[in-house]
Write an enzyme that holds these catalytic residues in place. Sequence first.
Site, PDB file in Angstrom:
ATOM      1  N   ARG A 188      50.626  39.226  34.475  1.00 31.00           N
ATOM      2  CA  ARG A 188      49.516  39.025  33.526  1.00 31.00           C
ATOM      3  C   ARG A 188      50.072  39.063  32.103  1.00 31.00           C
ATOM      4  NH1 ARG A 188      45.313  39.328  36.883  1.00 31.00           N
ATOM      5  NH2 ARG A 188      45.683  40.540  38.767  1.00 31.00           N
ATOM      6  N   CYS A 238      42.025  38.620  38.894  1.00 29.79           N
ATOM      7  CA  CYS A 238      42.083  37.404  38.056  1.00 29.79           C
ATOM      8  C   CYS A 238      40.684  36.831  37.836  1.00 29.79           C
ATOM      9  CB  CYS A 238      42.965  36.345  38.720  1.00 29.79           C
ATOM     10  SG  CYS A 238      44.652  36.884  38.978  1.00 29.79           S
TER      11      CYS A 238
END
Lengths: 77, 221
Positions: free
Chosen positions: B132, B55
């Site tokens: 995601r 991330c």
Amino acid sequence: MACIDKDGNITRSAELMLLAAVEPNDIETIIRECGLAPFRVRSGLRELEKVGLIQMKGNLYQVTPMGIEKLEGKLSH
Amino acid sequence: METTNNVKTSSQIPRIGDKAPNFEAESTFGPLQLEDFKGSWLVFFSHPADFTPVCTTEFIEFAKNYEKLRKLNCELLGLSIDSIFSHISWVRNIEEKFGVKIPFPIIVDLDASVANLYGMIMPGDSNTETSRCVFVIDPDGKIRAMIYYPLTTGRNIDEIIRLVQALQTTDKHTVATPANWRPGEKVIVPPPRSQEAAQERMNQDYDCVDWYFCKKSLEKD
């Protein structure tokens, strides 16, 4: 509340929005004068209206007397 | 709606062409509503958790490409099931450790209410984290594209930008874009819908392989 911290001080972005609304202005003018992204101005004006620092008259935004006080306090520092 | 490990998950996933569900949520830029983004394109994306390496790489790349997206009238909005203090701390950490300022807001979604509106939790991948996900939302608030990646795999930010450029080109010129298209390359002319139009197509100044497969340069418009 993003426009006011826990001590009651306005943030820089809130200050820019209040300054842009000293004279009654529509949102497009405020966006242009602040130089902030439109989403920030929309959310910021909503928050400033909630806490009574800005008011809507028709489709125009204007700083309230309380908003003027906040601005004067900020500018005197 | 089912509850697993205190996070409610929904099987609801908006579809391409749907109006993007509105929400009001706390963010690193203060309270935000989806409607605050009207008039702009928006890449609304979720990440599994703050302070995780994949991330972090994605956020750095999003931040580096933020100005490129702004020039396309496109904003970025992140989301994860983390607290405001976690978001603030992580953003500050990225700036301190990597020298990159995160210039876009991140939504605080501790109760996963926004994540569920958008189907961002994939229980087969994780019950407690958002996958995601990427939703490209147009200036009218319509979902125009969706991308889903698993927890393990970082997204290609360049592809997301290319996707926004392709959608904008489609809207502006009423064309489609071929595989691997890049701005400046030839675009696909929508296939004709009648025999007469098919015949006429072959006589037009297009780059045609056959009646259904014609390209053109946008510079000719």
